[in-house]
Design an enzyme around this catalytic site. Structure first.
Site, PDB file in Angstrom:
ATOM      1  N   LYS A  10       2.858   0.832  -5.522  1.00 41.20           N
ATOM      2  CA  LYS A  10       2.304   2.001  -4.848  1.00 41.20           C
ATOM      3  C   LYS A  10       1.596   1.589  -3.559  1.00 41.20           C
ATOM      4  O   LYS A  10       0.379   1.659  -3.441  1.00 41.20           O
ATOM      5  CB  LYS A  10       1.398   2.772  -5.816  1.00 41.20           C
TER       6      LYS A  10
HETATM    7  C1  LIG Z   1       3.828   6.879  -8.837  1.00 38.87           C
HETATM    8  C2  LIG Z   1       5.249   6.997  -8.451  1.00 38.87           C
HETATM    9  C3  LIG Z   1       6.264   7.277  -9.371  1.00 38.87           C
HETATM   10  C4  LIG Z   1       5.966   7.556 -10.820  1.00 38.87           C
HETATM   11  O1  LIG Z   1       5.346   6.458 -11.434  1.00 38.87           O
HETATM   12  P1  LIG Z   1       4.381   6.686 -12.685  1.00 38.87           P
HETATM   13  O2  LIG Z   1       3.903   5.333 -13.038  1.00 38.87           O
HETATM   14  O3  LIG Z   1       5.227   7.259 -13.745  1.00 38.87           O
HETATM   15  O4  LIG Z   1       3.318   7.612 -12.227  1.00 38.87           O
HETATM   16  C5  LIG Z   1       7.562   7.295  -8.928  1.00 38.87           C
HETATM   17  N1  LIG Z   1       7.869   7.077  -7.633  1.00 38.87           N
HETATM   18  C6  LIG Z   1       6.928   6.797  -6.713  1.00 38.87           C
HETATM   19  C7  LIG Z   1       7.320   6.547  -5.299  1.00 38.87           C
HETATM   20  C8  LIG Z   1       5.592   6.767  -7.102  1.00 38.87           C
HETATM   21  O5  LIG Z   1       4.652   6.525  -6.197  1.00 38.87           O
END
Ligand SMILES: *Cc1c(COP(=O)(O)O)cnc(C)c1O
Length: 316
Positions: free
Chosen positions: A160
């Site tokens: 992220k």
């Molecule tokens: C956070 C996110 C997800 C989903 O991830 P989780 O861990 O399930 O919240 C999917 N794609 C992107 C680009 C993200 O930032």
């Protein structure tokens, strides 16, 4: 608690009053190049008067992975951050479904070059209300985006990293301006990657299929949980592999998944009706199972929940 924001947030080792947590305007700019974050949900169970934070350990491990990849220091252990988050939730008297967002960023970047290694790092954790849409009849329409998903040699899609989000944002803007709710981005190999901020799953011929870990997807904790629940609770075969765009059009069911998206059924893609054009049976059943896990109405996956008893502090 005020209606607009909680009373406290946690910043660089201290609980602070929301209004006192300010930065100087010159900190705008490079501070977000290299910033990473986590998005975590807490689900309120009104019968038990408890908040259940979903897979907190996994989220904190991913925060560590994100900071590692962008070479940002994270001078707190998983245990420290776990108790900080529980304390913040308690202090804010959270008694509703909530979003918890740690954000690690370069601090005091004013006058510095953005490529400087070893910049000071800051960590902010705040919470806000975020109602669940599970069990509602929410559905989305989607288009295949003309924007390509970032790939691993451009930016690290699996974490992220804040700078990554312009990619999904542009795809989301395009989709909404074109009259759709969301988009699916293809990766550099032309295979399906994900939606802005959410992973993708499809049902075809009784099997649950999702793009694999090298399809330029984010390493989603929800995706992982849903694969486990589909296999172990519903007894559905789950396959991770590269996915073609036309497989989406021909699928019986498609949904996006993620902390924010939870499970969001997609019923129409590029004007192709998906299955019957209604929420599919497996999507619905998986949603029910998932919600029981999130709200602490089952015991088998109790290890995925961090329990916080959150009492509303009496106002003087
Ligand atoms: C956070 C996110 C997800 C989903 O991830 P989780 O861990 O399930 O919240 C999917 N794609 C992107 C680009 C993200 O930032």
């Amino acid at each position: 608690m005020s209606n607009e924001h909680p009373e406290f947030l946690w910043w660089n080792g201290e609980m602070r009053k929301w209004d006192d947590a300010t930065v100087h305007v010159t900190d705008l700019g490079w501070s977000t190049v290299g910033a990473v974050f986590e998005g975590i949900r807490g689900y309120w169970n009104s019968d038990n008067q408890e908040l259940y934070i979903f897979r907190l350990a996994e989220h904190l491990d991913r925060l560590a992975a994100s900071t590692k990849l962008v070479r940002l220091a994270l001078p707190y252990s998983r245990e420290e951050l776990t108790s900080v988050i529980a304390e913040l939730v308690r202090l804010n008297g959270v008694q509703e479904d909530a979003y918890i967002r740690p954000l690690a960023y370069n601090a005091n970047t004013s006058g510095k070059r953005f490529a400087q290694i070893g910049n000071e790092s800051s960590l902010l954790i705040n919470t806000h209300a975020m109602p669940s849409h599970l069990g509602t009849e929410l559905t989305h329409t989607a288009k295949i985006s003309s924007w390509m998903r970032i790939s691993d040699n451009v930016m690290p899609p699996r974490v992220k990293n804040l700078s990554n989000y312009r990619n999904g944002q542009l795809a989301g803007f395009e989709a909404r301006l074109d009259g759709y709710d969301t988009a699916f981005l293809l990766n550099a190999q032309g295979k399906v990657s994900e939606a802005p901020g959410a992973c993708v799953m499809l049902m075809r011929d009784g099997k649950l299929i999702t793009p694999d870990g090298t399809s330029s997807i984010l390493e989603s904790i929800t995706r992982d949980a849903l694969m486990i629940l589909a296999r172990e609770v519903l007894g559905v075969e789950v396959i991770e592999r590269p996915v073609d765009r036309t497989e989406l059009y021909l699928a019986d069911e498609v949904f996006t998944c993620g902390t924010a998206a939870e499970i969001t059924p997609v019923v129409n893609i590029d004007k192709y009706e998906i299955g019957t054009g209604q929420i599919g049976p497996v999507t619905r059943e998986l949603g029910r199972v998932f919600e029981d896990v999130l709200r602490g109405r089952e015991e088998r996956f109790a290890h995925w929940r961090t329990r916080v008893e959150s009492k509303q502090l009496a106002t003087v």
